[in-house]
Design a protein around this motif. Sequence first.
Motif, PDB file in Angstrom:
ATOM      1  N   ALA A 171     -11.224  68.848  14.766  1.00  0.00           N
ATOM      2  CA  ALA A 171     -10.687  69.944  13.957  1.00  0.00           C
ATOM      3  C   ALA A 171     -10.333  69.468  12.550  1.00  0.00           C
ATOM      4  N   GLU A 172      -9.744  68.275  12.441  1.00  0.00           N
ATOM      5  CA  GLU A 172      -9.374  67.747  11.126  1.00  0.00           C
ATOM      6  C   GLU A 172     -10.596  67.510  10.252  1.00  0.00           C
ATOM      7  N   GLN A 173     -11.655  66.948  10.854  1.00  0.00           N
ATOM      8  CA  GLN A 173     -12.844  66.670  10.057  1.00  0.00           C
ATOM      9  C   GLN A 173     -13.487  67.974   9.589  1.00  0.00           C
ATOM     10  N   ALA A 174     -13.566  68.971  10.475  1.00  0.00           N
ATOM     11  CA  ALA A 174     -14.132  70.268  10.085  1.00  0.00           C
ATOM     12  C   ALA A 174     -13.314  70.895   8.964  1.00  0.00           C
ATOM     13  N   HIS A 175     -11.992  70.761   9.052  1.00  0.00           N
ATOM     14  CA  HIS A 175     -11.101  71.332   8.041  1.00  0.00           C
ATOM     15  C   HIS A 175     -11.310  70.658   6.687  1.00  0.00           C
ATOM     16  N   GLU A 176     -11.471  69.348   6.683  1.00  0.00           N
ATOM     17  CA  GLU A 176     -11.708  68.624   5.433  1.00  0.00           C
ATOM     18  C   GLU A 176     -13.051  69.006   4.822  1.00  0.00           C
ATOM     19  N   LEU A 177     -14.089  69.088   5.652  1.00  0.00           N
ATOM     20  CA  LEU A 177     -15.416  69.428   5.154  1.00  0.00           C
ATOM     21  C   LEU A 177     -15.464  70.853   4.614  1.00  0.00           C
ATOM     22  N   ALA A 178     -14.648  71.731   5.178  1.00  0.00           N
ATOM     23  CA  ALA A 178     -14.638  73.130   4.744  1.00  0.00           C
ATOM     24  C   ALA A 178     -14.267  73.276   3.281  1.00  0.00           C
ATOM     25  N   TYR A 179     -13.515  72.305   2.750  1.00  0.00           N
ATOM     26  CA  TYR A 179     -13.046  72.376   1.363  1.00  0.00           C
ATOM     27  C   TYR A 179     -13.771  71.391   0.449  1.00  0.00           C
ATOM     28  N   ASP A 180     -14.891  70.829   0.923  1.00  0.00           N
ATOM     29  CA  ASP A 180     -15.679  69.903   0.113  1.00  0.00           C
ATOM     30  C   ASP A 180     -16.759  70.696  -0.621  1.00  0.00           C
ATOM     31  N   PRO A 181     -16.655  70.831  -1.952  1.00  0.00           N
ATOM     32  CA  PRO A 181     -17.614  71.669  -2.682  1.00  0.00           C
ATOM     33  C   PRO A 181     -19.007  71.068  -2.792  1.00  0.00           C
ATOM     34  N   ASN A 182     -19.138  69.781  -2.511  1.00  0.00           N
ATOM     35  CA  ASN A 182     -20.433  69.114  -2.660  1.00  0.00           C
ATOM     36  C   ASN A 182     -21.152  68.894  -1.331  1.00  0.00           C
ATOM     37  N   TYR A 183     -20.516  69.281  -0.251  1.00  0.00           N
ATOM     38  CA  TYR A 183     -21.069  69.059   1.087  1.00  0.00           C
ATOM     39  C   TYR A 183     -22.062  70.167   1.438  1.00  0.00           C
ATOM     40  N   MET A 184     -23.228  69.780   1.940  1.00  0.00           N
ATOM     41  CA  MET A 184     -24.216  70.778   2.381  1.00  0.00           C
ATOM     42  C   MET A 184     -23.933  71.115   3.833  1.00  0.00           C
ATOM     43  N   SER A 185     -23.078  72.086   4.036  1.00  0.00           N
ATOM     44  CA  SER A 185     -22.632  72.455   5.386  1.00  0.00           C
ATOM     45  C   SER A 185     -23.708  73.243   6.114  1.00  0.00           C
ATOM     46  N   PRO A 186     -23.608  73.330   7.446  1.00  0.00           N
ATOM     47  CA  PRO A 186     -24.533  74.195   8.187  1.00  0.00           C
ATOM     48  C   PRO A 186     -24.522  75.633   7.664  1.00  0.00           C
ATOM     49  N   PHE A 187     -23.338  76.130   7.266  1.00  0.00           N
ATOM     50  CA  PHE A 187     -23.256  77.486   6.721  1.00  0.00           C
ATOM     51  C   PHE A 187     -24.028  77.591   5.417  1.00  0.00           C
ATOM     52  N   ALA A 188     -23.857  76.600   4.534  1.00  0.00           N
ATOM     53  CA  ALA A 188     -24.567  76.616   3.258  1.00  0.00           C
ATOM     54  C   ALA A 188     -26.077  76.535   3.472  1.00  0.00           C
ATOM     55  N   GLN A 189     -26.497  75.736   4.434  1.00  0.00           N
ATOM     56  CA  GLN A 189     -27.923  75.626   4.735  1.00  0.00           C
ATOM     57  C   GLN A 189     -28.469  76.954   5.242  1.00  0.00           C
ATOM     58  N   PHE A 190     -27.695  77.624   6.108  1.00  0.00           N
ATOM     59  CA  PHE A 190     -28.092  78.923   6.633  1.00  0.00           C
ATOM     60  C   PHE A 190     -28.175  79.944   5.500  1.00  0.00           C
ATOM     61  N   ALA A 191     -27.221  79.872   4.569  1.00  0.00           N
ATOM     62  CA  ALA A 191     -27.244  80.773   3.419  1.00  0.00           C
ATOM     63  C   ALA A 191     -28.489  80.551   2.571  1.00  0.00           C
ATOM     64  N   CYS A 192     -28.827  79.278   2.337  1.00  0.00           N
ATOM     65  CA  CYS A 192     -30.030  78.960   1.566  1.00  0.00           C
ATOM     66  C   CYS A 192     -31.280  79.476   2.264  1.00  0.00           C
ATOM     67  N   PRO A 236     -22.324  69.954  11.841  1.00  0.00           N
ATOM     68  CA  PRO A 236     -23.541  69.996  12.655  1.00  0.00           C
ATOM     69  C   PRO A 236     -23.342  69.222  13.950  1.00  0.00           C
ATOM     70  N   ASP A 237     -24.272  69.399  14.871  1.00  0.00           N
ATOM     71  CA  ASP A 237     -24.146  68.773  16.187  1.00  0.00           C
ATOM     72  C   ASP A 237     -23.967  67.262  16.100  1.00  0.00           C
ATOM     73  N   TYR A 238     -24.716  66.615  15.214  1.00  0.00           N
ATOM     74  CA  TYR A 238     -24.669  65.148  15.210  1.00  0.00           C
ATOM     75  C   TYR A 238     -23.278  64.641  14.838  1.00  0.00           C
ATOM     76  N   MET A 239     -22.571  65.351  13.958  1.00  0.00           N
ATOM     77  CA  MET A 239     -21.209  64.953  13.614  1.00  0.00           C
ATOM     78  C   MET A 239     -20.257  65.174  14.787  1.00  0.00           C
ATOM     79  N   ILE A 240     -20.435  66.284  15.466  1.00  0.00           N
ATOM     80  CA  ILE A 240     -19.592  66.564  16.630  1.00  0.00           C
ATOM     81  C   ILE A 240     -19.811  65.499  17.703  1.00  0.00           C
ATOM     82  N   LEU A 241     -21.071  65.128  17.936  1.00  0.00           N
ATOM     83  CA  LEU A 241     -21.373  64.109  18.944  1.00  0.00           C
ATOM     84  C   LEU A 241     -20.779  62.758  18.557  1.00  0.00           C
ATOM     85  N   GLN A 242     -20.775  62.440  17.265  1.00  0.00           N
ATOM     86  CA  GLN A 242     -20.159  61.186  16.818  1.00  0.00           C
ATOM     87  C   GLN A 242     -18.673  61.167  17.151  1.00  0.00           C
ATOM     88  N   GLU A 243     -17.999  62.283  16.945  1.00  0.00           N
ATOM     89  CA  GLU A 243     -16.576  62.363  17.260  1.00  0.00           C
ATOM     90  C   GLU A 243     -16.343  62.270  18.763  1.00  0.00           C
TER      91      GLU A 243
END
Length: 310
Positions: free
Chosen positions: A263-284, A236-243
């Motif tokens: 890029a590294e942080q996005a890659h790590e989060l992509a494989y986190d099964p417990n993370y509520m990603s922007p994509f998962a939120q959009f899916a919900c 999400p934007d707030y994570m990008i702004l932190q970086e």
Amino acid sequence: MFSVLSYGRLVARAVLGGLSQTDPRAGGGGGGGGGSSGDYGLVTAGCGFGKDFRKGLLKKGACYGDDACFVARHRSADVLGVADGVGGWRDYGVDPSQFSGTLMRTCERLVKEGRFVPSNPVGILTTSYCELLQNKVPLLGSSTACIVVLDRSSHRLHTANLGDSGFLVVRGGEVVHRSDEQQHYFNTPFQLSIAPPEAEGVVLSDSPDAADSTSFDVQLGDIILTATDGLFDNMPDYMILQELKKLKNSNYESIQRTARSIAEQAHELAYDPNYMSPFAQFACDNGLNVRGGKPDDITVLLSIVAEYTD
């Protein structure tokens, strides 16, 4: 763990966070001609991951999996773009990266040859797509695309975004401009396509003219982040702004480190099964019970607006 694109040929001075910095190792801009007083340019670095990186599959060149990108310089403008090949073509024996990669390489060549108008990024996309359509051997596939053009003399940024790749412009720690995502329906972005004759009318295919276009002024020190959906679906934007807060000056190495970190942080989060990603939120939001990151190809181009000297 990563692959980095190096675009540090620009001699530039940017004001960022109150600091005036010069990168003495950068070189001159391409395309011929000298920069006049007050011209702007972009200092850009990139980083990315292919989705199958963990399997050891990382393509050479400016491609990460089915993503592709380019950075090109001309005396009138700096131009960059990202594209995301539609993976579904793999089910039909088609390599999705061929379409996105050829589209971006064609855009890059058009810019270097001066066959573009800075205020019309849709024109770059249209001409490139038409060249693909005219190939004697059809290049099948589909891709989203985002083109960003900085007009040196007018200090205006012109953009064209088709699909769910996109860009952010950050100033003073806040997002001041961003692209609009274009979706036909959930997880089905607008896309350029070339289908076999028997599939025409069945395969989704949008016109380059359908791209969302914007134009606005930029300032010295503005940060421009251009990326495929693999980034925005996982951060999400707030994570990008932190970086981006880690970007303390305008030298190329600092930009490169920050692009890599994002890029590294996005890659790590992509494989986190417990993370509520922007994509998962959009899916919900669309009635689907989804949680976790979204494994995907990730391409990040990070730029700073700077004074340009040829």
